[in-house]
Design a protein around this motif. Sequence first.
Motif, mmCIF file in Angstrom:
data_model
loop_
_atom_site.group_PDB
_atom_site.id
_atom_site.type_symbol
_atom_site.label_atom_id
_atom_site.label_comp_id
_atom_site.label_asym_id
_atom_site.label_seq_id
_atom_site.Cartn_x
_atom_site.Cartn_y
_atom_site.Cartn_z
ATOM 1 N N ARG A 68 -40.070 53.744 -23.858
ATOM 2 C CA ARG A 68 -39.063 54.823 -23.832
ATOM 3 C C ARG A 68 -39.031 55.568 -25.159
ATOM 4 N N ASN A 69 -39.091 54.818 -26.279
ATOM 5 C CA ASN A 69 -39.092 55.469 -27.584
ATOM 6 C C ASN A 69 -40.321 56.346 -27.751
ATOM 7 N N ALA A 70 -41.489 55.883 -27.302
ATOM 8 C CA ALA A 70 -42.714 56.685 -27.396
ATOM 9 C C ALA A 70 -42.598 57.949 -26.540
ATOM 10 N N ASP A 71 -41.987 57.830 -25.362
ATOM 11 C CA ASP A 71 -41.791 59.008 -24.510
ATOM 12 C C ASP A 71 -40.848 60.016 -25.169
ATOM 13 N N THR A 72 -39.787 59.527 -25.798
ATOM 14 C CA THR A 72 -38.841 60.411 -26.479
ATOM 15 C C THR A 72 -39.507 61.111 -27.658
ATOM 16 N N GLU A 73 -40.320 60.348 -28.436
ATOM 17 C CA GLU A 73 -41.042 60.946 -29.565
ATOM 18 C C GLU A 73 -41.976 62.050 -29.088
ATOM 19 N N ALA A 74 -42.682 61.808 -27.997
ATOM 20 C CA ALA A 74 -43.603 62.816 -27.460
ATOM 21 C C ALA A 74 -42.840 64.048 -26.975
ATOM 22 N N ALA A 75 -41.710 63.842 -26.309
ATOM 23 C CA ALA A 75 -40.922 64.980 -25.813
ATOM 24 C C ALA A 75 -40.360 65.787 -26.977
ATOM 25 N N PHE A 76 -39.894 65.117 -28.031
ATOM 26 C CA PHE A 76 -39.353 65.843 -29.190
ATOM 27 C C PHE A 76 -40.460 66.621 -29.891
ATOM 28 N N CYS A 91 -38.439 57.230 -33.223
ATOM 29 C CA CYS A 91 -37.199 57.112 -32.461
ATOM 30 C C CYS A 91 -36.812 55.647 -32.256
ATOM 31 N N HIS A 92 -35.507 55.413 -32.287
ATOM 32 C CA HIS A 92 -34.923 54.109 -31.971
ATOM 33 C C HIS A 92 -33.739 54.378 -31.064
ATOM 34 N N GLY A 93 -33.979 54.241 -29.766
ATOM 35 C CA GLY A 93 -32.917 54.525 -28.804
ATOM 36 C C GLY A 93 -32.669 56.015 -28.715
ATOM 37 N N ASP A 94 -31.419 56.425 -28.984
ATOM 38 C CA ASP A 94 -31.068 57.837 -28.852
ATOM 39 C C ASP A 94 -30.983 58.563 -30.190
ATOM 40 N N ILE A 95 -31.549 57.974 -31.256
ATOM 41 C CA ILE A 95 -31.584 58.614 -32.569
ATOM 42 C C ILE A 95 -33.021 58.598 -33.073
#
Length: 146
Positions: free
Chosen positions: A86-94, A110-114
């Motif tokens: 999930r963190n890797a997906d968030t990093e890629a989206a950001f 990313c770590h969770g929602d930050i």
Amino acid sequence: MSTDGTSTPENTPGQPGATAAGTTTAPTADQTPDTAGAHDPATGEEGDPGWVSRHTGTLIALMVAVIVVAVAITGLILWRDRIADRNADTEAAFRQSVQSQGAEVSTVECHGDICSAIIGGSAYTVLVQEDEDGVQQFGVAAFSGR
């Protein structure tokens, strides 16, 4: 003793396994070898139970405990992998969101929602929020820490 009043060696009273009447009996417990858990065919009785028989409950409890620990460790590993994905997906989206605005992301973590990111040489803190449709939205603020 025989009928003529003499004793025969195989029927002498006092010998192990012999009686006064000349019949033999099974040896007593102090005359038998130590055979834990062995079956005595002469008497049809079982001997003392073996170590495994005496500790069956403990062995079962120990095996169940080992299985529970193994399942718990497997669950923890799978949970941590899911969080890392999930963190890797968030990093890629950001990273994609920032690059679509024309800026270059040096690093993002990313770590969770930050998330923490370095964009164009400046440090930023990113708050990630996901709406009910699963679309992520990012709030970026300049880093102001020590």
